[in-house]
Design an enzyme around this catalytic site. Structure first.
Site: not given
Length: 359
Positions: A180, A264, A317, A320, A336, A339, A346
């Site tokens: 990332d 990416e 996330c 989950c 999140c 969960c 990052d």
């Protein structure tokens, strides 16, 4: 695989003048060809590089006596027309802009060969056609090549050529890694490794402003203005070299230690449209990072995977799999609420990217 090598030349004053003459001939030929192309197109004709090259050799060269000056390689003009034709091909394929006229001291370069014969390169000296022996600052591998390209950056000259190189893949420490990229942290890996952003441009910005101010105050056409211009160009080149050095070290680490690399597919041009972040994004060199990873993955035997441009790696996330609707740049911690999971933004994105390899 075919790889290119570029290194700095150690030239004396006479050799620098000779290189400048070759670059000037290439620039004159390119600009003449571009002007003739425009005139023929306006007249309703369809020009091409072969027609322009033939007319230039038969009618323009005999009138310009300085072109046949002793020590100047005539192959320069042929490659100048080839570069012009390649530029128009890219324009017609919508891969580049319309060709522009070349300016002195800006991207000066020329290409030469030995008339179809292979050129032997190796050691700290290279014998160039019609130019003679020139020295390099570092030793070159003993290979043969079909042509050589010599370019100028600031007041230094560089030689570049392509050659076949073999590389045996080595065992990797990690199987998969997600990368990332960012502005605050240059690179965050799914393995937990983070590489800070050195921000070379921001660190050198004060000196750049000072040199630019000194250049603006010099009289146009004077020797002092030329000296100030060279100082500014050398400092720009230094910043670019620092940035490239950082990216080379990062990409070498990735390719030597990871079998599969997931990155990416960023829209860098669209990101640069944000005037608040454009300078910081340009200083990171995202496009150069992807370019180096592309050819080094083939060199070291890695598998490079590019995620879909619309894959929400930062909003998803990693625990989950649920997706957030909104995430701002100021949110550095991903939380999140489904969960009760929290992780660095990052690192969460890098882990999501690494899982694309298994998918």
């Amino acid at each position: 695989m075919l790889l290119s090598i570029k290194t700095k030349l150690k030239l004396n004053k006479r050799q620098k003048v000779l290189m400048a003459k070759h670059a000037g001939l290439a620039r004159y030929t390119f600009n003449w060809g571009l002007a003739a192309w425009d005139d023929l197109y306006k007249a309703g004709l369809k020009p091409n590089k072969y027609l322009l090259k033939k007319f230039f050799n038969n009618h323009v060269k005999p009138e310009c006596v300085w072109i046949k000056e002793k020590g100047v390689c005539q192959k320069v003009t042929q490659y100048a027309f080839d570069n012009l034709g390649h530029a128009f091909d890219r324009y017609f394929q919508k891969l580049g802009e319309y060709p522009k006229f070349k300016k002195k001291f800006k991207d000066d370069s020329f290409t030469i060969d030995a008339g179809g014969k292979p050129l032997a390169v190796g050691g700290t000296s290279v014998k160039l056609p019609t130019i003679g022996w020139v020295k390099t600052y570092e030793g070159l591998p003993h290979v043969t090549t079909s042509k050589l390209t010599i370019s100028r950056t600031a007041d230094d000259w560089f030689i570049a050529f392509a050659s076949l190189q073999e590389h045996i893949p080595e065992p990797k420490k990690y199987e998969v890694v997600g990368c990332d990229v960012g502005v605050k942290t240059l690179l965050t890996l799914s393995t937990g490794v983070t590489i800070p952003n050195p921000k070379h441009y921001r660190k050198e910005l004060a000196k750049l402003k000072l040199l630019s101010k000194q250049l603006a105050r010099k009289k146009k056409g004077s020797k002092n203005r030329f000296k100030a211009r060279m100082k500014l160009a050398k400092h720009h080149a230094r910043i670019a070299n620092l940035r490239k050095d950082t990216l080379h070290k990062v990409t070498n680490y990735l390719c030597k230690n990871h079998a599969m690399i997931v990155i990416e597919d960023l829209n860098v041009k669209g990101m640069m449209a944000n005037h608040k972040l454009a300078s910081a994004i340009a200083d990171c060199g995202f496009h150069e990072f992807k370019r180096q990873l592309t050819y080094k993955s083939e060199k070291f035997g890695n598998q490079l995977i590019r995620s879909d441009r619309w894959f929400a790696s930062s909003k998803t996330c990693s625990n989950c799999g649920c997706k957030k609707e909104k995430l701002t740049l100021s949110d550095r911690i991903f939380e999140c609420f489904d969960c009760n999971f929290s992780l660095d933004r990052d690192l969460n994105a890098a882990i999501n990217l690494s899982r694309l390899a298994k998918a």
